[in-house]
Each structure stands twice: as C-alpha cells, then as structure tokens.
Write a protein that holds these residues in place. Sequence first.
Motif, mmCIF file in Angstrom:
data_model
loop_
_atom_site.group_PDB
_atom_site.id
_atom_site.type_symbol
_atom_site.label_atom_id
_atom_site.label_comp_id
_atom_site.label_asym_id
_atom_site.label_seq_id
_atom_site.Cartn_x
_atom_site.Cartn_y
_atom_site.Cartn_z
ATOM 1 N N GLY A 17 -2.792 -1.533 16.392
ATOM 2 C CA GLY A 17 -3.273 -0.168 16.606
ATOM 3 C C GLY A 17 -3.951 -0.013 17.954
ATOM 4 O O GLY A 17 -4.939 0.706 18.082
ATOM 5 N N LEU A 18 -3.401 -0.664 18.961
ATOM 6 C CA LEU A 18 -4.060 -0.681 20.267
ATOM 7 C C LEU A 18 -4.129 0.690 20.923
ATOM 8 O O LEU A 18 -5.119 1.005 21.586
ATOM 9 N N CYS A 19 -3.126 1.529 20.729
ATOM 10 C CA CYS A 19 -3.203 2.868 21.313
ATOM 11 C C CYS A 19 -4.336 3.664 20.672
ATOM 12 O O CYS A 19 -4.908 4.549 21.298
ATOM 13 N N CYS A 20 -4.671 3.321 19.434
ATOM 14 C CA CYS A 20 -5.730 4.015 18.691
ATOM 15 C C CYS A 20 -7.102 3.372 18.897
ATOM 16 O O CYS A 20 -8.103 3.881 18.385
ATOM 17 N N THR A 21 -7.136 2.265 19.603
ATOM 18 C CA THR A 21 -8.396 1.560 19.819
ATOM 19 C C THR A 21 -8.716 1.393 21.303
ATOM 20 O O THR A 21 -9.779 1.799 21.759
ATOM 21 N N ALA A 22 -7.807 0.801 22.039
ATOM 22 C CA ALA A 22 -8.079 0.441 23.432
ATOM 23 C C ALA A 22 -8.204 1.655 24.344
ATOM 24 O O ALA A 22 -9.002 1.645 25.279
ATOM 25 N N LEU A 23 -7.426 2.686 24.069
ATOM 26 C CA LEU A 23 -7.373 3.844 24.964
ATOM 27 C C LEU A 23 -8.454 4.868 24.634
ATOM 28 O O LEU A 23 -8.939 4.942 23.515
ATOM 29 N N SER A 24 -8.786 5.664 25.625
ATOM 30 C CA SER A 24 -9.742 6.759 25.419
ATOM 31 C C SER A 24 -8.989 8.081 25.472
ATOM 32 O O SER A 24 -7.884 8.157 26.007
ATOM 33 N N PHE A 25 -9.596 9.104 24.906
ATOM 34 C CA PHE A 25 -9.082 10.455 25.074
ATOM 35 C C PHE A 25 -10.220 11.445 24.895
ATOM 36 O O PHE A 25 -11.244 11.147 24.308
ATOM 37 N N ARG A 86 -11.310 -9.289 16.528
ATOM 38 C CA ARG A 86 -12.068 -8.300 15.748
ATOM 39 C C ARG A 86 -13.562 -8.633 15.708
ATOM 40 O O ARG A 86 -14.390 -7.733 15.616
ATOM 41 N N GLN A 87 -13.891 -9.896 15.758
ATOM 42 C CA GLN A 87 -15.285 -10.320 15.645
ATOM 43 C C GLN A 87 -15.927 -10.675 16.978
ATOM 44 O O GLN A 87 -17.139 -10.800 17.058
ATOM 45 N N ASP A 88 -15.125 -10.854 18.007
ATOM 46 C CA ASP A 88 -15.633 -11.291 19.302
ATOM 47 C C ASP A 88 -15.317 -10.224 20.347
ATOM 48 O O ASP A 88 -14.162 -10.051 20.752
ATOM 49 N N SER A 89 -16.347 -9.519 20.792
ATOM 50 C CA SER A 89 -16.134 -8.412 21.728
ATOM 51 C C SER A 89 -15.564 -8.884 23.064
ATOM 52 O O SER A 89 -14.838 -8.136 23.719
ATOM 53 N N ALA A 90 -15.867 -10.107 23.458
ATOM 54 C CA ALA A 90 -15.302 -10.627 24.709
ATOM 55 C C ALA A 90 -13.780 -10.776 24.569
ATOM 56 O O ALA A 90 -13.035 -10.462 25.502
ATOM 57 N N VAL A 91 -13.327 -11.229 23.420
ATOM 58 C CA VAL A 91 -11.891 -11.377 23.184
ATOM 59 C C VAL A 91 -11.234 -10.005 23.076
ATOM 60 O O VAL A 91 -10.150 -9.776 23.614
ATOM 61 N N SER A 92 -11.884 -9.067 22.407
ATOM 62 C CA SER A 92 -11.292 -7.729 22.284
ATOM 63 C C SER A 92 -11.179 -7.063 23.653
ATOM 64 O O SER A 92 -10.176 -6.392 23.931
ATOM 65 N N ARG A 93 -12.136 -7.259 24.533
ATOM 66 C CA ARG A 93 -12.041 -6.701 25.886
ATOM 67 C C ARG A 93 -10.853 -7.304 26.634
ATOM 68 O O ARG A 93 -10.146 -6.609 27.366
ATOM 69 N N ARG A 94 -10.629 -8.599 26.447
ATOM 70 C CA ARG A 94 -9.460 -9.245 27.062
ATOM 71 C C ARG A 94 -8.169 -8.653 26.500
ATOM 72 O O ARG A 94 -7.215 -8.404 27.242
ATOM 73 N N LEU A 95 -8.124 -8.443 25.196
ATOM 74 C CA LEU A 95 -6.954 -7.852 24.552
ATOM 75 C C LEU A 95 -6.677 -6.467 25.125
ATOM 76 O O LEU A 95 -5.545 -6.141 25.487
ATOM 77 N N TYR A 96 -7.694 -5.634 25.220
ATOM 78 C CA TYR A 96 -7.516 -4.281 25.727
ATOM 79 C C TYR A 96 -7.078 -4.283 27.184
ATOM 80 O O TYR A 96 -6.246 -3.470 27.597
ATOM 81 N N ALA A 97 -7.621 -5.189 27.963
ATOM 82 C CA ALA A 97 -7.228 -5.288 29.375
ATOM 83 C C ALA A 97 -5.765 -5.732 29.490
ATOM 84 O O ALA A 97 -5.001 -5.186 30.299
ATOM 85 N N ARG A 98 -5.379 -6.697 28.678
ATOM 86 C CA ARG A 98 -3.984 -7.159 28.718
ATOM 87 C C ARG A 98 -3.047 -6.047 28.240
ATOM 88 O O ARG A 98 -1.973 -5.846 28.816
ATOM 89 N N PHE A 99 -3.427 -5.316 27.209
ATOM 90 C CA PHE A 99 -2.637 -4.185 26.745
ATOM 91 C C PHE A 99 -2.453 -3.176 27.874
ATOM 92 O O PHE A 99 -1.332 -2.693 28.112
#
Length: 170
Positions: A17-25, A86-99
């Motif tokens: 669900g990266l479009c629903c999480t990583a992106l802003s609107f 999901r539990q590690d914000s540093a990893v989620s930031r990496r995921l969003y950046a890669r997305f």
Amino acid sequence: MAVDSITFSADCEKCFGLCCTALSFDRSDQFGHDKLGGEPCQFLERDFRCRIHARREDLGYSGCEAFDCMGAGQRASAAFASLNWRQDSAVSRRLYARFSQLLLLQEMRQALVTAGTLDLPDENHAQRRDILARIGAEADGMAPDVTIAARDVLAEGKAFLRSLAPGLLD
C-alpha cells in the motif's frame, strides 16, 4: 527483462500500500483529505486494502483512481519484504525513498520506450536501448535502498530525452 505490458503493470496484491502510505496529498477535488507522506491514508487497512476502494470516486478520491505506480510498489515491497519496516521508522523511510526512486525509474523507462517510436538515427536508438537496459536493471533489481547508479542513469535518461527535443522539456 524484455519491456512489455507486465513491466509497467501495478500489482497491488504484491504491494504494501505504498501509494497510500509513502505519498502525500492535499485536500482537493481529487482527494477528500490532507495526508502527509509516510503516514497511512485513513482508509488503508492493516492488510493494505482500501476500505473505500469501490466508492473512491463517489467519496472524492478520483486522484487515487488516476494514480498508477507502473509497478514501482510491488518492486519496492519485494525488496523490503524481509525487513521490519512497520516497526522501524528508519527502515520505513528507506522503503519510501526507494519507492520514490522506483517511481522515477518506471516513469523514465516508459518515456524511453515511447521514444523508441520516434524516427531517430540508429545511434540514438542504440543509446536509448543502453539507457533503457540500465534503468531496467535498476528497477528490476532488489536493491533495498536508493542507489547512486539509479540516480545517475535517471540523469542520463533525462539528458538523452532533452537532446531529442531541445527546449521542450525545460
């Protein structure tokens, strides 16, 4: 990998669900509420399904219907499947950046495929195919982080496209 319709097909079943999480609107005629990048949409369920999917347009979310990640979501999700994002914000930031980087790669990939329909000299087509192959390697690789190679090949692709139509892409 040969470039075909599968190359650009989003597979939401294989995405976090990266479009629903990583992106802003921002609230507008396309989105019914404001959402910050990195925060899940209020309608995103834990299983990454949209609670209002069948009613998005009726509820003022036509922007969700119009968005197409061109396969960036499942590529990023696959690269991070074994990590505790999901539990590690540093990893989620990496995921969003890669997305985000994969979105750019897929957009450039599509532009270069489209450029293949132009009447260009053979040397331009050879250069386009070379850049396209390197973009494909970056987009289809399993790198769990933003890569310098991707950044560089994106810049090269942009310069190539600009060289085809000076002044049009400025």
